[in-house]
Design an enzyme around this catalytic site. Structure first.
Site, PDB file in Angstrom:
ATOM      1  N   GLU A 126      37.780  42.799  34.430  1.00 47.91           N
ATOM      2  CA  GLU A 126      37.395  42.595  35.832  1.00 47.91           C
ATOM      3  C   GLU A 126      36.358  43.650  36.219  1.00 47.91           C
ATOM      4  O   GLU A 126      35.184  43.405  36.161  1.00 47.91           O
ATOM      5  CB  GLU A 126      38.623  42.663  36.754  1.00 47.91           C
ATOM      6  CG  GLU A 126      39.597  41.529  36.497  1.00 47.91           C
ATOM      7  CD  GLU A 126      40.305  41.046  37.746  1.00 47.91           C
ATOM      8  OE1 GLU A 126      39.688  40.962  38.800  1.00 47.91           O
ATOM      9  OE2 GLU A 126      41.511  40.737  37.639  1.00 47.91           O
TER      10      GLU A 126
ATOM     11  N   GLU B 164      48.410  49.472  39.907  1.00 43.80           N
ATOM     12  CA  GLU B 164      48.224  48.215  40.625  1.00 43.80           C
ATOM     13  C   GLU B 164      49.528  47.754  41.273  1.00 43.80           C
ATOM     14  O   GLU B 164      49.535  47.199  42.360  1.00 43.80           O
ATOM     15  CB  GLU B 164      47.734  47.146  39.638  1.00 43.80           C
ATOM     16  CG  GLU B 164      47.413  45.809  40.270  1.00 43.80           C
ATOM     17  CD  GLU B 164      46.658  44.900  39.319  1.00 43.80           C
ATOM     18  OE1 GLU B 164      46.701  45.154  38.091  1.00 43.80           O
ATOM     19  OE2 GLU B 164      46.012  43.955  39.795  1.00 43.80           O
TER      20      GLU B 164
HETATM   21  C1  BGC Z   1      42.158  42.306  41.348  1.00 43.11           C
HETATM   22  C2  BGC Z   1      42.589  42.781  42.693  1.00 43.11           C
HETATM   23  C3  BGC Z   1      42.033  41.830  43.683  1.00 43.11           C
HETATM   24  C4  BGC Z   1      42.772  40.571  43.425  1.00 43.11           C
HETATM   25  C5  BGC Z   1      42.585  39.491  44.391  1.00 43.11           C
HETATM   26  C6  BGC Z   1      42.854  41.007  41.112  1.00 43.11           C
HETATM   27  O1  BGC Z   1      42.696  40.488  39.867  1.00 43.11           O
HETATM   28  O2  BGC Z   1      42.377  43.231  40.360  1.00 43.11           O
HETATM   29  O3  BGC Z   1      42.782  44.043  42.931  1.00 43.11           O
HETATM   30  O4  BGC Z   1      41.990  42.220  45.002  1.00 43.11           O
HETATM   31  O5  BGC Z   1      42.557  40.109  42.106  1.00 43.11           O
HETATM   32  O6  BGC Z   1      43.755  38.892  44.413  1.00 43.11           O
END
Ligand code: BGC
Length: 920
Positions: free
Chosen positions: A505, A775
């Site tokens: 990401e 997270e």
């Molecule tokens: C990210 C998040 C983001 C989210 C949205 C994820 O995969 O890592 O932090 O805000 O997607 O749902």
């Protein structure tokens, strides 16, 4: 005394008096001169209408500013008396920050000099400050004579197990000859991709992966280097390496979004001023040559770098190299759809070095533990055998059996390879990728040697800003939390604010940025970082006003999310509040309006159906969903009201009264609809799930009539109580907890939540070994191991949002007026803490607040910077003695007692340092 000696002493005294009286006409000059959002003497500057800021010196004679004068000139010699660009003249004003330039128009390449003087509270002038400067970059596309150049590199290939488009890194060069001596030389350069440039065998800079990451279809940032010392008369060579980077590499969930057909390219323009005043220019064009047969075989942000030393090209950036076997490059005209603009903030650099703390050998591999989850690259010094390939893997944590945990990298290979061309110690670091890791695993080294710690050093890389705040306390775990917050910041400010730095990401997720932004501002000087990214947000706004999930918008799916898109109202307002600079509001105002309009179109009778990620990753959701239990419509409506309110406040700050009325009315209408739809007449949630976050949104965004508010607070407390005094909040609710509980007078409860050791809580992850913010509250636990969900980053800054409250309320430093012109020092001591202190660089200078409790005595030491005032409030048994700097408190010209309640004293303080001691 004889006559002669008395003559000498009289003369001496006269000279001394003259000197002293002469000295008395001035106070010390101002310091820390800054242009626009925090640039010191920038080169390749972007701003033709800059603002000027300075700080008054911390000396007894200077408390406040009565007036100032700024002079701006095209040469140093013209200052201060012949300023040919602008002379503000003496302005009666206490403003010492963000003064708008109002002189002659400035142009590309122009170097501008400026200095400032001020008059103190007694109207005594300062000496002129040191002369500072800024030099503009190339501001417009038509400043460029150069062309985009590169080789066609597109190949279908496989990275890891995934089919992908591969662009081999390119090596591009050009030799040129100068007949005259060079006085000064500027290199203007950028890439569709990421580059590294050398001239005559010497690195031009230590920038990491320039130019950085913007919406490339709209704007690419250019960098300016002063290369005067690298260019000679006679023969010269310039060489540029370029790799895929964010532009042509794998990003998001796509193969290559920005350009799946276009190969990486560079554009550069070397502008020379010769000693005789004549000009010469060397540009990137079809006369350059290139190869893809260099040592960097592959470099991808997610997947890592592959380097083969057998393919090194010795001296290819020097005059001795013969490029006859290289191919001529393709050259392309620049197109005006893509703006080339000077970079608006600082490039990424290697900022911190981390030593390996422990090495263990496992199954022929060596695992190096840096004992800190970090982002950047390893610097390797490893013994190797010719022809062998070193494999370099990364992990944020080890599994309990000591093996690498890499599941959470998902499809990101995050692996580097180095093939040795001879026996001996190899020194190497990857150049066009970065990793998120605490552990490095090496295999393929010289097996006859036993691994030692100095084989691996961690180079921590992030955008080159200074850290400008400190927080520490008497509690070890709270200090660890502060450290984790700061490491979350260092790990996710890699040119853009990223969600996470390690998996596939690393994107500018708008919700995460919204949530963490305010805390980031306390810990680091990130104004220009945010201002720059907000430009990308504006450029990425959809025509219908929607703000994409991620910026730059690499997903391009036209989707929006409540609480994510609201970054465009929340961050500008927070920046304005911290800096006092209205320009951030001006710049973003139209975008805010567009976003509020989008909210309107997503609503019926003011009730939103926008949807999105909701209270993302709420712990223990009854519905088992990542999006949590809180109603999506409630969340959407709450953010609709909040963004309308922030837009109203912005209109008011900008003096747009009519707009203020419109948006304020809209906010009220939405708030009324919200209160009616989701709350019963008592202030209890109705018809949708009753969650902590529902109440937090209603109270933090001021969406309930007074009658319902008091009860809603009680219902919130009940919900928290029901959860055994634990939080049940995700990304959107968590940052609001401290604010709401504090305003509700529930400091004890907030301390309880913050110091909770059990799941879900901040300390829970610390108890499981976290060195960054995770997270999930339970990304890993000693009992259950790694969270099985596939989103499980161990470096995700969102829950670090609590940092704002730690500075503002535990240490007690907060702005009472935008930009800290008026400061609140109001610490909230509570068990189990018996000391806390923080410092913060405000636009006016450093403010500190440091308190401790000993033997029922509360002591506060605080420093208030010049040109501000502070309201200081300390807890006290006010029937007992109060001391100031060791003596019984008495009002004086610097500090006055303004209010006494049964358990607090309040003071109005001028700049200075105070030690206040009360009985507690
Ligand atoms: C990210 C998040 C983001 C989210 C949205 C994820 O995969 O890592 O932090 O805000 O997607 O749902």
């Amino acid at each position: 005394m004889n006559l002669k000696s008395s003559f000498y002493s009289v003369t001496f005294l006269t000279i001394l008096c003259l000197f002293v009286s002469c000295k008395e006409q001035y106070v010390s000059k101002s310091e820390v001169l800054i242009v626009s959002e925090g640039f010191k003497n920038p080169l390749g500057f972007y701003d033709v209408t800059p603002t000027f800021s300075w700080q008054l010196p911390v000396v007894d004679a200077v408390k406040n500013q009565k007036a100032y004068q700024i002079v701006v000139a095209s040469s140093e010699a013209l200052l201060p008396n012949n300023a040919d660009l602008w002379d503000s003249n003496k302005q009666e004003s206490s403003q010492s920050t963000f003064i708008q330039y109002a002189g002659k128009a400035l142009n590309s390449r122009q170097k501008v000099y400026w200095q400032v003087k001020y008059w103190n509270q007694d109207n005594v002038a300062s000496e002129w400050s040191a002369i500072n400067s800024f030099e503009l970059g190339l501001l417009n596309n038509n400043d460029w004579q150069a062309k985009w150049i590169g080789l066609p590199t597109k190949e279908e290939g496989v990275i890891g197990s995934q089919e992908n488009i591969i662009h081999r890194p390119q090596y591009l060069r050009k030799g040129f000859e100068l007949t005259k001596n060079v006085a000064s030389a500027r290199l203007y350069i950028t890439a569709k991709g990421v580059f590294d440039v050398a001239i005559n065998g010497q690195d031009v800079s230590d920038d990491v992966m320039p130019p950085g990451y913007t919406p490339y279809k709209k704007r690419i940032e250019t960098i300016t280097y002063d290369v005067s010392n690298l260019i000679n008369s006679g023969k010269n060579t310039i060489g540029v390496e370029v790799a895929a980077g964010w532009h042509s590499g794998r990003l998001g969930w796509m193969k290559s979004f920005w350009s799946d057909t276009e190969s990486p390219k560079i554009i550069c323009q070397l502008e020379l001023t010769m000693e005789d005043g004549s000009k010469e220019i060397i540009v990137s064009d079809a006369s350059w040559k290139g190869t893809t047969n260099g040592p960097i075989r592959l470099s991808e942000i997610y997947d890592g770098e592959t380097y083969d030393a057998n393919l090194e090209i010795p001296a290819w950036t020097t005059n001795t190299f013969d490029d006859k076997n290289w191919k001529p490059v393709n050259a392309f005209d620049i197109i005006n759809d893509i703006k080339l603009e000077p970079k608006r903030h600082t490039t990424v650099k290697s900022k911190i070095t981390l030593e390996t703390k422990e090495v263990v050998e496992k199954d022929g591999a060596a695992i190096f533990d840096l004992q800190q989850n970090m982002v950047g690259v390893p610097l390797l010094k490893v013994p190797m055998k010719k022809g062998e390939t070193l494999k370099i893997r990364f992990a944020e944590m080890l599994s309990p059996d000591g093996t690498f945990y890499t599941d959470n990298y998902r499809s990101a290979q995050s692996t580097d390879y180095y093939t040795a061309s001879e026996d001996g110690v190899v020194e190497w670091m990857p150049k066009f990728t970065f990793h998120g890791f605490r552990y490095v695993e090496l295999s393929g080294f010289d097996a006859s040697k036993s691994p030692s710690k100095d084989w691996v050093t961690g180079l921590v890389q992030y955008s080159d800003f200074e850290e400008n705040g400190t927080f520490t306390s008497s509690h070890e775990k709270l200090n660890q939390l502060q450290s984790n917050i700061v490491w979350g910041l260092r790990g996710n400010f890699f040119d853009i604010p990223t969600d996470c730095p390690q998996r596939d990401e690393r994107m500018g997720w708008t919700g995460d940025a919204q949530v963490f932004g305010p805390t980031a501002m306390f810990n680091a000087n990130v104004y220009k970082f945010w201002a720059s990214w907000l430009q990308s947000v504006r450029e990425s706004q959809y025509d219908n006003g929607g703000i994409p999930w991620v910026v730059p918008d690499v997903l391009y799916n036209n989707k929006v999310s409540a609480g994510w898109g609201d970054v465009c109202t929340i961050i500008p307002w927070k920046i304005y509040y911290r800096t006092g600079d209205k320009r951030i509001l001006e710049e973003n105002y139209e975008t805010m309006k567009g976003w509020v309009a989008y909210h309107e179109t997503s609503s019926k009778d003011f009730i939103s159906s926008m949807g999105g990620f909701a209270d993302w990753l709420q712990p223990l959701p009854a519905n088992g969903d990542n999006k949590g239990d809180t109603s999506h419509s409630l969340i959407g409506t709450a953010f609709f009201a909040h963004s309308a309110k922030l837009t109203a406040q912005t209109a008011q700050a900008l003096g747009k009264t009519e707009d203020y009325n419109t948006y304020n009315q809209l906010y009220k209408n939405v708030a009324n609809a919200f209160a009616e739809k989701f709350f019963d007449e008592k202030g209890k949630i109705k018809d949708v799930a009753e969650t902590q976050t529902s109440y937090l949104l209603a109270l933090a965004f001021d969406l309930l009539p007074e009658a319902k508010q008091a009860n809603a607070k009680q219902y919130l407390l009940e919900k928290i109580n029901e959860a055994d005094n634990h939080l049940r909040t995700g990304f959107l609710g968590t940052p609001l907890l401290s604010e709401v509980l504090d305003e509700t007078g529930e400091i004890d409860l907030m301390y309880k939540l913050l110091f909770n050791e059990t799941y879900p809580s901040w300390f829970y992850s610390i108890n499981q070994g976290a060195t960054t913010i995770w997270e999930r509250w339970n990304s890993y636990s000693k009992e259950e191991g790694f969270n099985p969900m596939n989103m499980n980053s161990l470096n995700h800054y969102a829950y670090g949002a609590i940092g704002e409250w730690m500075y503002e309320r535990i240490a007690g430093i907060a702005p009472l007026e935008p930009g800290y012109k008026k400061i609140s020092i109001a610490p909230q001591p509570n068990a189990p803490l018996n000391a806390a202190s923080a410092s913060y660089e405000t636009p006016y200078g450093k403010v500190t607040s440091s308190w401790k409790i000993e033997n029922n005595t509360f002591q506060l030491e605080t420093t208030i910077p010049p040109n501000t005032t502070a309201v200081i409030s300390i807890p006290a048994n006010t029937s007992e003695a109060l001391l100031l700097n060791g003596e019984t408190f008495k009002d004086n010209e610097h500090i006055k007692l303004t209010k006494t309640t049964a358990n607090s004293f309040e003071f109005l303080a001028q700049p200075g340092t105070y030690i206040l001691v009360s009985k507690f």
